[in-house]
Design an enzyme around this catalytic site. Structure first.
Site, short mmCIF file in Angstrom:
data_model
loop_
_atom_site.label_atom_id
_atom_site.label_comp_id
_atom_site.label_asym_id
_atom_site.label_seq_id
_atom_site.Cartn_x
_atom_site.Cartn_y
_atom_site.Cartn_z
N HIS A 153 7.01 13.25 2.67
CA HIS A 153 7.32 13.35 1.24
C HIS A 153 8.83 13.33 1.02
CE1 HIS A 153 8.05 17.95 0.41
NE2 HIS A 153 8.46 17.65 1.60
N CYS A 161 16.18 17.26 1.42
CA CYS A 161 14.82 16.95 0.98
C CYS A 161 14.76 15.73 0.08
CB CYS A 161 14.20 18.14 0.26
SG CYS A 161 14.05 19.59 1.31
N HIS A 216 11.00 12.49 4.63
CA HIS A 216 10.87 13.32 5.83
C HIS A 216 9.41 13.81 5.81
CE1 HIS A 216 11.61 16.26 2.66
NE2 HIS A 216 11.12 17.19 3.45
N HIS A 228 6.16 16.94 7.21
CA HIS A 228 5.79 18.28 7.69
C HIS A 228 4.36 18.28 8.23
CE1 HIS A 228 9.29 20.07 5.73
NE2 HIS A 228 8.97 19.47 4.61
N ASP A 282 -3.82 13.70 4.63
CA ASP A 282 -3.44 13.69 6.04
C ASP A 282 -2.93 12.31 6.47
OD1 ASP A 282 -3.08 14.73 8.61
OD2 ASP A 282 -5.06 14.06 9.25
N HIS A 283 -1.78 12.32 7.12
CA HIS A 283 -1.13 11.08 7.57
C HIS A 283 -0.83 10.15 6.39
CE1 HIS A 283 -2.00 12.63 11.54
NE2 HIS A 283 -1.24 11.70 12.06
N GLU A 316 4.44 25.14 4.63
CA GLU A 316 5.10 23.85 4.81
C GLU A 316 5.87 23.82 6.13
OE1 GLU A 316 7.44 21.34 1.53
OE2 GLU A 316 8.71 22.82 2.49
#
Lengths: 137, 137, 137, 137, 137, 137
Positions: E14, E33, E39, E41, E79-80, E126
């Protein structure tokens, strides 16, 4: 040579008991672990595989493949099972974490080799404080 | 009013099974948890107690006392036991984490009150991903 | 040959300070760790022992015995102590995690050998991010 | 010879993709990791250094120095970056955890040597269950 | 009334960016950010559900059902993925952990209600040190 | 209303001792914690702040600001310190985790309010098993 690791988890019941010994001797050696009605754990299985980097993927071995090998050949046999009763590959064996790790090695070693990598270590964490590592010899 | 927490751990076997249901119905509802030969977990029990600061100690309640209360009254009854067979306070009850947490509350509530504090929460972690919290009502 | 691990925890105060150096030099090298009034940590001690499986138990060595050896010979000497003042086996030594791990090795190595196994590694985690491992040579 | 470890963390985006392959082949081999819009992880980097104890400090190497070496030379380049786009030392390489660990080794090995110690292992944990270790050969 | 929790994990990319602001203002407020290349998480999603015990099962709600609800309705969407590009329910929204938790609440609340229980809390971790909790009002 | 959390860590020495009591009474009540030479811990401080979402950022409050507030006003005063000797805000007070949490609340409450949010909880974990939570009343 680089090492990759995959962790999977399972929950199982077991008891530590030597059938050649008296009840008293079992209780003396194994303590609460000899409870005839069983106790259980959340085990964490950590599998380490070593090999060279495949220049087409940047992988030693696809971790998704390793995950499937572990799940289909180990986790499905032990998760939510009684290690003393339900698991064919533990039949007639002590269900100590040591023996369980060695038996899991025997299952995984040839399957990892088929993928062009080498099994390096099978680690089992039985509790927060107790664990075992087996390197195959 | 301040809250203090103490964690203790135990390893136990159990099975989820409704004796009023057929084997098929049990398997349908409880899945692998219905295994008649039992499975098991490393449970983490977290007890939260609330109260005011004692001006002579800076404590709500001595955590060493709380540790002993939990160990002697709960852990010794469930650790390395089969929750369906070996534990008097679970006799005839479902050994779901929910019910276990509620029964532990009943044991601990008056004992904490004797020390001038109030039981606030009983939490049980059954696996890395599953847990239960009970606040007494 | 298989490896078993046992973790124990202790909480201790210490300071890093070289008495042959000036205050300034100590502060320069050891930074906040040189605080003359001490600071402290929750240390996690992980002891790894290797050996062959005992065919009567399925164990390398009974983990309950290993737990008692560690608790009686190490934890009782360091837990809730000041490593620079209260611990005989650290007298006159730097209380760095490295030196502490090496001294713990000296204590545990012969005791593990008496149980027919070999000490393989002493690991100390000082914080979430800092740790030390010693393999005896 | 004793081993010390320092952990640092970073959060980065990446994608696994072989530009010599079709989209279908990439999806088949890398699955969700091939997502062209990237995904990401919280990586944990564990650096192990070995050496002898400095008799003036009780240290193999000051962990504060090791922390600064890792932060300035690795973390600042990868934290909150896109490993496929933003990181000079990964340009034109697969951003698998294996390759990333090997490239971090190349950066850290000479810097640790300048401090009179030897780099022993670079470990990267990509998720709770997946990790890689590289020992330099 | 008792509370049950289920944890699931996902890995996503994100960026935090306000399109109504200049690049400089974004960098000033969001720092690293705001990296335009993203980047990422490993997020941990913890869902707490409350309700009464079902007398036939000892459950508030079957945790296997809760797991499936979370996986099929949330994890499979995030996810992913890239939270700013790939996720329909985050379109046009800030991908802060706060907003993500609130949107996940909207998805899960009616689905949990269909199972006769109430959604109590959506928690997102996070990083090791940053997390968010939303209780629906 | 949504809740955000930030964790920071510090390592400190302390002792639990009531100067109005005899040595024997102190040892009886505080046990090993009364050691006059101090012991220590790695404390984890978790600060929870609540508020509404800022429509320009998607944040309750910038976690980077919260991190700086905690580090500058709490961590720098307690990390690598002796809580009984070195910390002005603990002078003359019991250094129990309870009292420490309440004093940290007094420091952080007005600083969080300046950022348009409300302090909700100060949590301190003293060991793996012992922790305290304070909600300000």
């Amino acid at each position: 040579m680089i090492y990759i690791q995959r962790k999977e988890r399972f929950s199982a019941a077991h008891q530590l008991y030597n059938p050649n010994w008296s009840e008293d001797k079992n209780n003396e050696v194994f303590g609460m672990c000899a409870n005839r009605n069983f106790h259980g754990h959340n085990f964490t299985l950590t599998v380490t595989v070593k090999g060279n980097i495949n220049p087409d993927t940047g992988f030693v071995m696809n971790l998704v493949d390793l995950k499937h090998i572990i799940k289909e050949n180990v986790i499905e046999q032990v998760d939510h099972r009684n290690l003393n009763i339900d698991v064919p590959f533990m039949k007639g064996k002590f269900t100590s974490t040591e023996v369980l790790a060695m038996e899991i090695w025997k299952i995984l070693q040839p399957l990892v080799a088929e993928h062009g990598a080498q099994l390096h270590c099978v680690r089992l964490d039985e509790t927060l404080n107790n664990s075992v590592e087996y390197f195959g010899d």
